[in-house]
Motif scaffolding. Sequence first.
Motif, short mmCIF file in Angstrom:
data_model
loop_
_atom_site.label_atom_id
_atom_site.label_comp_id
_atom_site.label_asym_id
_atom_site.label_seq_id
_atom_site.Cartn_x
_atom_site.Cartn_y
_atom_site.Cartn_z
N ILE A 169 7.36 4.74 10.93
CA ILE A 169 8.35 4.43 9.87
C ILE A 169 7.89 5.52 8.61
CG2 ILE A 169 7.01 2.69 8.85
CD1 ILE A 169 9.42 1.51 7.58
N SER A 170 8.94 6.25 8.20
CA SER A 170 8.54 7.11 6.98
C SER A 170 8.70 6.56 5.99
CB SER A 170 9.72 8.37 7.09
OG SER A 170 10.81 7.82 6.51
N THR A 171 7.69 7.15 4.79
CA THR A 171 7.81 6.13 3.19
C THR A 171 9.12 6.53 2.92
OG1 THR A 171 6.79 8.44 2.75
CG2 THR A 171 5.26 6.67 2.96
N LYS A 172 9.98 7.20 3.14
CA LYS A 172 11.48 7.32 2.62
C LYS A 172 12.02 6.09 3.06
CE LYS A 172 14.46 11.30 1.26
NZ LYS A 172 13.75 11.22 -0.20
N LEU A 191 0.83 -1.21 -0.17
CA LEU A 191 0.02 -0.02 -0.03
C LEU A 191 0.72 1.29 0.05
CD1 LEU A 191 -3.06 -0.85 2.50
CD2 LEU A 191 -2.90 -1.00 0.10
N LYS A 192 1.93 1.29 0.67
CA LYS A 192 2.65 2.51 0.87
C LYS A 192 4.13 2.49 0.17
CE LYS A 192 -0.30 4.68 3.22
NZ LYS A 192 -1.23 5.91 2.43
N GLY A 193 4.66 1.07 -0.13
CA GLY A 193 6.22 1.21 -0.89
C GLY A 193 6.10 1.51 -2.06
N VAL A 228 6.17 10.63 4.43
CA VAL A 228 5.02 10.84 5.15
C VAL A 228 5.25 9.86 6.43
CG1 VAL A 228 2.64 10.40 5.52
CG2 VAL A 228 3.61 11.37 3.52
N GLN A 229 4.89 10.15 7.55
CA GLN A 229 5.04 9.20 8.95
C GLN A 229 4.02 8.23 8.91
OE1 GLN A 229 8.73 9.58 9.69
NE2 GLN A 229 7.44 9.00 11.57
#
Length: 294
Positions: free
Chosen positions: A269-272, A240-242, A253-254
Amino acid sequence: AAEGLPDNSLRVLSAESKKADDVKNGIIEQSSGAAYKTAELIKLLHNSARISPRIDRFCTSVNAKSMKLETASYTRDFKKSETITREIIDKMALACEKELVTDETEIYDIFPVIYVVDGQEVEHPEGKTARSVTAHYHVVKGSSRIKANLHKCFDRVYGFRPESYPHLSIEALALAATEEDDRKEGCAIIDFGATTTTLGIYRSEILQDILVVPLGGLHITKDIEEIGISDAHAEKLKCLKGTASESYVEKAVQIQVPPKNPGDEVVKISTKLLATIIEARLEEILEPVFEMLE
């Protein structure tokens, strides 16, 4: 579960799946566990597809670490000029296979590349008269454990064996995902699996090379899990966010994720950082793929 139709097409009736804990790097490690899950899947398919007679034909494909493509040739000489038949061609391929098989190695597919009939190269030797014919092959070899464990699994499921010879997964995928012209002119197809990543290279409609990297999407999930979350949440976070590269993250985004151990603090965890974890594993997976392509 599918039904064969008169025009040789398949009508899919139902699809079911179970987590393949007993399969690692494309090889069945626990035959009893895999057999139990296969039997459970058959029950589910019977119910969801509403099939009255029991399923008694299985088709499966193979794709495992240790599988690689090599070249081989086999020559058949005749005492006098003979007409080359399909039977002669098939027997040559079988004879070539027998010469290459060992206790530890199995032949999983053999592709004729070109034939030499009395010194002349031809693609289709059937019907030609000659005193000698040589066949040049591309041969896919691999550990004999792949086939042996597959058969052990299916022996425990109603005592059945897979229908005909197990197909190469990359061949099935190539037929489904590419056009004939693609395979003629030359193309590469990459199959990103759970525990293996496979590269198939085609030209002149023939599989020219194959590479099976014993790493896949499951290893990315396991890397994300190391931040202290469950495998289920790691898989969901990845999907979903990777992203495949940190450079694709325009604004970090956190994200808050429940911890693996109850009572621990919520994991942030941040998306970075997530992208960095994914990118690191992808680089490891794709390095041998790009090397072979070059």
